[in-house]
Design a protein around this motif. Structure first.
Motif, mmCIF file in Angstrom:
data_model
loop_
_atom_site.group_PDB
_atom_site.id
_atom_site.type_symbol
_atom_site.label_atom_id
_atom_site.label_comp_id
_atom_site.label_asym_id
_atom_site.label_seq_id
_atom_site.Cartn_x
_atom_site.Cartn_y
_atom_site.Cartn_z
ATOM 1 N N UNK A 38 40.025 39.601 35.071
ATOM 2 C CA UNK A 38 38.885 38.638 34.895
ATOM 3 C C UNK A 38 38.272 38.871 34.430
ATOM 4 N N UNK A 39 37.786 37.119 33.592
ATOM 5 C CA UNK A 39 36.324 36.447 33.104
ATOM 6 C C UNK A 39 34.690 37.821 33.297
ATOM 7 N N UNK A 40 34.653 38.062 32.250
ATOM 8 C CA UNK A 40 33.170 39.022 32.300
ATOM 9 C C UNK A 40 33.381 40.096 33.150
ATOM 10 N N UNK A 41 34.374 40.467 33.299
ATOM 11 C CA UNK A 41 34.144 42.749 33.835
ATOM 12 C C UNK A 41 33.799 41.912 35.485
ATOM 13 N N UNK A 42 34.274 40.709 35.536
ATOM 14 C CA UNK A 42 33.690 40.565 37.310
ATOM 15 C C UNK A 42 34.532 40.283 38.496
#
Length: 476
Positions: A38-42
């Protein structure tokens, strides 16, 4: 509209030339675009950039200048370059709706097309969708941290060039921002633009008070003042209050103040006290200065009196997570009407793709909350009147059975036989769709830090296909 046909890696074209020379360029193949993390470690990723990808496909052609340039590289046969002269995309593309929330290893876009067409579009697809999805997701996280306060995108001057600044602003709006400082983005995408004055405005006048009075004179009904040029509490806020009182006496309503430096928690609380004591209890206190979802979360938890946020550098560059590793992998090839699944094997299990021509459904509980996603082969169907058991694709003993549920197929036709089937939406409509999507997610998946992992499972038929391919794959 710009011709982006040569927005590609050279090896795409050398492969196309090779396919042409080996007479396999017309073979029908299936490629999937997906990401592994996932983007941004989210806990989720918001898909963005579909509109620009559609524009790219609609305008895909080799101009005479393109072909002359390729000829100058002395890599391609004359027959191949002649063939490219009539290039037109004629395949099928299936995509999730722009603004859809997606998770690792799910096919965002599936391309079924002649090999030379499907191969060429890889690079442009990835650069368009990877970047905008990254920024839309970052913006969404910032807006969630702001807990309903308006967030404005301020990042143009720090973006990685004009395109990143402009399409990043578009993606930020899709992710939930209320406006952008980028005027070109406002014009192109019909989104709100915002802005007041910089420190240079205040510095240009002999005194801070004079600068505030001048701005209020020009914009009496849009007066938001930057109060940190010299001293926030001893100068900026007192001078702003003087100007606000004068505006109020003339029947105008001031908007508020902006803080761009210093201890934002302390300064906002003290400024709020001063404004309240002066009778201005409902003004905006906007903060900027290298904000992101983490600093906003901290400021909120510390009781900052900020109710509006201008977020620039760390949003437009996604500073702590500067790329989305979306990939584009061959999943199947056709021999006549017969489909041959393809798989990439790796020592890293995360890099083993799901083979075959697939689709994806989302499973919702009776309250409309998303519970899991299910990747299936394209000819499989779900009977939602019967219980459905899903299992973890790696830890297969982990399973869940749904009794009362509904399903939604996420892929929709984007192009069929080269004909565009896309229904264009405005940026604001896409932003609203994102908010609807987010409302279906449990809060645990939306946590800024350490989010819960959303279930993405494979159908038994797809899992068997993948397992058999791995078992029988021969290495030479």
């Amino acid at each position: 509209m710009r011709n982006l046909t040569l927005l590609t890696d050279l090896y795409q074209l050398t492969m196309l030339n090779g396919y042409f020379e080996k007479n396999i360029h017309e073979d029908i193949v299936v490629f999937d675009m997906f990401f592994r993390k996932n983007a941004c470690n989210g806990g989720y990723t918001i898909v963005s950039g579909i509109e620009q990808f559609v524009d790219y496909i609609n305008n895909l052609h080799f101009s005479d200048e393109d072909l002359e340039y390729l000829r100058s590289l002395k890599l391609f046969s004359d027959n191949f370059l002649t063939f490219l002269k009539d290039f037109k995309f004629t395949g099928d593309i299936y995509s999730v709706e722009e603004g859809t929330i997606m998770f690792p290893n799910e096919p965002i876009i599936t391309v079924k097309a002649p090999l030379y067409q499907a191969q060429l579009i890889e690079t442009a697809l990835l650069t368009i969708v990877n970047f905008q999805s990254l920024i839309a997701t970052k913006a969404s996280r910032v807006c969630l941290a702001a807990q309903g306060d308006p967030v404005f995108e301020f990042g143009l001057r720090r973006a990685q060039g004009p395109d990143a600044g402009t399409y990043g602003a578009r993606a930020a709006m899709i992710g939930g921002c209320h406006g952008t400082a980028n005027v070109l983005a406002g014009k192109l995408f019909d989104v709100p633009v915002i802005g007041t004055q910089a420190h240079s405005w205040v510095q240009k006048f002999d005194t801070e008070l004079e600068s505030f009075e001048a701005y209020a004179d020009v914009y009496p009904d849009k007066c938001l003042l930057l109060v940190d040029t010299y001293n926030v509490l001893n100068s900026g806020v007192p001078n702003a209050i003087k100007v606000f009182k004068d505006l109020a006496s003339k029947g105008h309503k001031p908007l508020g103040i902006r803080l761009d430096s210093g201890d934002l928690q302390y300064l906002s609380v003290e400024a709020k006290k001063m404004l309240d004591e002066a009778g201005f209890t409902d003004l905006s206190i906007t903060a900027s200065n290298d904000l992101d979802e983490y600093t906003i979360t901290n400021l909120k938890s510390e009781g900052a009196a900020i109710n509006s946020w201008g977020v620039g550098t760390k949003l437009i560059t996604s500073a702590d997570s500067p790329s989305l590793g979306g990939v584009y992998k061959l999943a199947a090839s056709y021999k006549g009407d017969s489909i041959e699944p393809k798989i990439k094997v790796s020592e890293d299990p995360e890099k083993i793709n799901n083979p075959g021509f697939k689709k994806i459904i989302r499973i919702y509980n009776a309250e409309g909350k998303a519970e899991a996603d299910f990747i299936m082969l394209h000819d499989e169907e779900i009977d939602a009147t019967k219980p459905l058991t899903v299992f973890h694709p790696v830890y297969t003993w982990k399973s869940t059975t749904f009794e009362s549920y509904t399903v939604k197929e996420l892929h929709q036709p984007l192009f069929i036989g080269g004909e565009c089937k896309h229904n264009k939406k405005t940026v604001i409509e896409i932003r609203d769709y994102v908010q609807d999507e987010l409302s279906t997610l449990w809060e645990a998946y939306k946590r800024i830090s350490s989010p819960k992992v959303y279930k993405v499972d494979l159908s038994k038929k797809l899992w068997d296909l993948k397992s058999n391919l791995l078992d029988t794959k021969k290495f030479v």
